[in-house]
Design an enzyme around this catalytic site. Sequence first.
Site, PDB file in Angstrom:
ATOM      1  N   ASP A  90       0.848  -1.184   0.000  1.00 18.35           N
ATOM      2  CA  ASP A  90       0.000   0.000   0.000  1.00 18.35           C
ATOM      3  C   ASP A  90       0.888   1.240   0.000  1.00 18.35           C
ATOM      4  OD1 ASP A  90       0.854   0.153   2.622  1.00 18.35           O
ATOM      5  OD2 ASP A  90      -1.091  -0.237   3.508  1.00 18.35           O
ATOM      6  N   ASP A 293      -7.523  -7.117   2.040  1.00 20.31           N
ATOM      7  CA  ASP A 293      -6.447  -7.304   3.018  1.00 20.31           C
ATOM      8  C   ASP A 293      -6.913  -6.785   4.362  1.00 20.31           C
ATOM      9  OD1 ASP A 293      -4.949  -4.545   3.860  1.00 20.31           O
ATOM     10  OD2 ASP A 293      -5.810  -4.370   1.857  1.00 20.31           O
ATOM     11  N   CYS A 331     -11.457 -27.253  11.721  1.00 24.50           N
ATOM     12  CA  CYS A 331     -10.361 -26.529  11.079  1.00 24.50           C
ATOM     13  C   CYS A 331      -9.232 -27.487  10.729  1.00 24.50           C
ATOM     14  CB  CYS A 331      -9.850 -25.424  11.997  1.00 24.50           C
ATOM     15  SG  CYS A 331      -8.485 -24.472  11.297  1.00 24.50           S
ATOM     16  N   CYS A 333      -6.057 -26.467  10.097  1.00 26.17           N
ATOM     17  CA  CYS A 333      -4.753 -25.822  10.277  1.00 26.17           C
ATOM     18  C   CYS A 333      -3.851 -26.667  11.166  1.00 26.17           C
ATOM     19  CB  CYS A 333      -4.921 -24.413  10.863  1.00 26.17           C
ATOM     20  SG  CYS A 333      -5.209 -24.353  12.638  1.00 26.17           S
ATOM     21  N   CYS A 336      -4.735 -26.543  15.015  1.00 28.62           N
ATOM     22  CA  CYS A 336      -5.866 -27.374  15.434  1.00 28.62           C
ATOM     23  C   CYS A 336      -5.549 -28.862  15.343  1.00 28.62           C
ATOM     24  CB  CYS A 336      -7.098 -27.040  14.595  1.00 28.62           C
ATOM     25  SG  CYS A 336      -7.842 -25.450  15.027  1.00 28.62           S
ATOM     26  N   HIS A 362      -3.754 -20.278  13.083  1.00 25.29           N
ATOM     27  CA  HIS A 362      -5.165 -20.662  13.025  1.00 25.29           C
ATOM     28  C   HIS A 362      -6.022 -19.567  12.399  1.00 25.29           C
ATOM     29  CE1 HIS A 362      -9.141 -22.064  14.035  1.00 25.29           C
ATOM     30  NE2 HIS A 362      -9.369 -20.870  14.587  1.00 25.29           N
TER      31      HIS A 362
END
Length: 403
Positions: A90, A293, A331, A333, A336, A362
């Site tokens: 940005d 974002d 989840c 991930c 998890c 996570h």
Amino acid sequence: MFDVVTQAPDSRARTGVIITPHGTIATPAFIPVGTRATVKAVLPETMAELGAQALLANAYHLYLQPGADLIDEAGGLGAFMNWPGPTFTDSGGFQVLSLGAGFKKTLAMDAQRVTSDDVIAPGKDRLARVDDDGVTFKSHIDGSTHRFTPEVSMRIQHQLGADIIFAFDELTTLMNTRGYQEDSLRRTQAWAMRCVTEHRRLSAERAGKPRQALFGVVQGAQYEDLRRKAAQDLVPLGFDGFGIGGAIEKENLGAITAWVTDELPDDKPRHLLGIGEPEDLFTAIESGCDTFDCVNPSRVARTSRLYTRTGTFNLKVAANKRDFGPIDPECDCYTCGHYSRAYLHHLYKTGEYVASTLGTIHNERFIVSLVDRIRASLADGTYADVKADFLARYRRRPPAPQT
């Protein structure tokens, strides 16, 4: 650079592909934020493993440390941070708000609505001054003075070497007067024209470097006429895509983004700046936004606030002390799959650094995978069912545990 793949019936929602020198981005896509060339507490390799397609860094912060020239010497942002995929930067425009007025984005939305031409947050010192040529910043690090103009922002972002960069703009607060918003829009439009000119000059000067796509930024606060005019004025300038910026109240998110996307060409990607909460993603996608974002998934993870299919919760509360299940049993991930709520509760309560790492893994995976699921549902026609199922469960928050 951008192709629309699927257009949803009776909706602005769509899927597409953004092509960059460092890879493609299937849209809609969530772009995690690594402000200083890092997603805090998490390795770039881990971000790739959890499915992030691209990362966004901040030109202003990287200009201050370690310096855009150093990153240029290192081979650009991706090489510097060992991230092989697409990158965004940005422009530094957000710092006009956060440093200039002392507001964070949510503070600007929640503060008492008193309109003014010179808004400053209570107890804050003004660290930026805006004029028609640019912005003078006082470094939050050492107090040194720096000058950002559209040309400076373009030079910095070219040195950083991101695949997608943004035109320098002024981000106002919702407390500024209508008159100030109009003046700011005129200023941002003039800066956009200067950014296009400088971007073309630098692209020719650095012809051996990978091509960078320049996005214009649509401002205009909560005013429909200003938002539509801003978009209309930017379109003829030849931008590769468009960002939608500004402090937007949650209840107005869908309307404002729809006003803007109505005025933008269908064959250019649209990036919504600073939005990433689960419920907001559905609104943004239905309004025709392609990428987004937000720093929130990593920021709130560091405070022990974690996302689940049934809402967010705080891992520090006592109810988690002897809970040996995962954060979210659905989840996929790494956190998890390997760590319990009880262990994470212990890490957060004792202030261990790895708590931020596991929590961020996570949260980032939760948001990335949610957008992946939305994208797949748009392609196969099941979007309405996916949205209804997710929101019904996410809004059905369980009672708060007793501490």
